[in-house]
Design a protein around this motif. Structure first.
Motif, PDB file in Angstrom:
ATOM      1  N   LYS A 156       6.317  36.331 -10.976  1.00 10.77           N
ATOM      2  CA  LYS A 156       5.570  35.532 -11.949  1.00 10.77           C
ATOM      3  C   LYS A 156       5.181  36.377 -13.151  1.00 10.77           C
ATOM      4  O   LYS A 156       5.294  35.956 -14.302  1.00 10.77           O
ATOM      5  CB  LYS A 156       4.323  34.954 -11.288  1.00 10.77           C
TER       6      LYS A 156
ATOM      7  N   ILE B  93       8.423  37.085 -15.333  1.00  8.38           N
ATOM      8  CA  ILE B  93       9.313  35.935 -15.326  1.00  8.38           C
ATOM      9  C   ILE B  93      10.316  35.934 -16.478  1.00  8.38           C
ATOM     10  O   ILE B  93      11.415  35.397 -16.363  1.00  8.38           O
ATOM     11  CB  ILE B  93       8.496  34.617 -15.332  1.00  8.38           C
TER      12      ILE B  93
ATOM     13  N   ARG C 186       7.911  26.330  -7.347  1.00  5.10           N
ATOM     14  CA  ARG C 186       7.370  27.389  -8.210  1.00  5.10           C
ATOM     15  C   ARG C 186       6.105  28.016  -7.626  1.00  5.10           C
ATOM     16  O   ARG C 186       5.989  29.244  -7.525  1.00  5.10           O
ATOM     17  CB  ARG C 186       7.085  26.817  -9.598  1.00  5.10           C
TER      18      ARG C 186
ATOM     19  N   GLU D 276      13.318  33.779 -14.484  1.00  2.00           N
ATOM     20  CA  GLU D 276      13.276  32.319 -14.416  1.00  2.00           C
ATOM     21  C   GLU D 276      14.680  31.721 -14.415  1.00  2.00           C
ATOM     22  O   GLU D 276      14.964  30.781 -13.650  1.00  2.00           O
ATOM     23  CB  GLU D 276      12.470  31.734 -15.574  1.00  2.00           C
TER      24      GLU D 276
END
Length: 240
Positions: free
Chosen positions: A131, A134, A120, A103
């Motif tokens: 994802k 992350i 996103r 992230e």
């Protein structure tokens, strides 16, 4: 995807001469990139493909010629200003920040605050592994996951042209196939210039090609035609 006409070029590179320090690397490179296409830069190692990408970004010195992006010259701008125009770069060797999380790597790619939050959903649809991981640091990702992160990072801002350098390098065949699918998908949203020494990758993805030899663009055309010309492939790329 249908190719646009040559009159709808998003990028025009015209007879550029580029230097690294005092070394004359590109002597005369000319090509156009139709909007909505994938164009492969082909050639042997050391031919000048990566230097061509860096010339577009003004990461090396372009002393002669013109680089026109969306109708406006960009040579002479700083790399930051080139990026601001809407050109993204996925460098060779990925350049992921290894001590930052997935992230964090994506958020620092923002050109404007909130870019990542806007993208996103699209990014994680393309890259479900990112994802899932992350919160993992770059060092904890596999080579393939790092490559996906490097590509995803270039998608965070609104880039209309992506320069992708050697995305298949060091990856297992199954990961390369996944990457090919991802690049084909993201090319629906952005024009792509692709450099990859693996001809299988470029032949599957590219609509058009430009061959660079010893710092000069020596041939260009439709990828479908090149695939059927084994003599040309062997002459310029050394691929049997």
């Amino acid at each position: 995807m249908n190719l646009t006409s040559p009159n709808e070029s998003i990028l025009k590179v015209q007879e550029i001469q580029s230097y690294i320090s005092h070394y004359h690397i590109l002597e005369e490179v000319t090509f156009e990139v139709p909007r909505g296409s994938i164009v492969a830069l082909l050639g042997r190692n050391g031919a000048g493909k990566t230097t061509t990408l860096k010339s577009i970004l003004n990461l090396v010195t372009v002393k002669e010629g013109e680089i026109i992006f969306e109708g406006r010259p960009i040579q002479g701008l700083t790399p930051y200003e080139v990026a601001q125009r809407g050109i993204g770069f996925v460098p060779e060797h990925r350049a992921v920040f290894r001590d930052l999380s997935v992230e964090e790597n994506l958020r620092i790619a923002e050109r404007k605050k909130g870019d990542f939050d806007k993208k996103r959903e699209m990014i994680f649809e393309l890259f479900p592994d990112l994802k899932k991981f992350i919160n993992l640091r770059g060092t904890e990702l596999s080579g393939g996951q790092q490559q996906m992160l490097a590509i995803a990072r270039a998608l965070v801002p609104d880039n209309r042209l992506l320069l992708i350098d050697e995305p298949s390098e060091g990856l297992a065949p199954v990961v390369i196939e996944q990457m090919i699918e991802v690049i084909a998908e993201l090319a629906k949203k952005s024009t792509v210039i692709l450099v990859d020494q693996n001809f299988l990758v470029t032949s599957k993805l590219a609509h058009q090609y430009v061959i660079i030899e010893e710092g000069k663009s020596v041939d260009r055309g439709e990828m479908a035609e090149l695939i059927g010309d084994q003599a040309k492939i062997h002459r310029y790329l050394g691929v049997a």
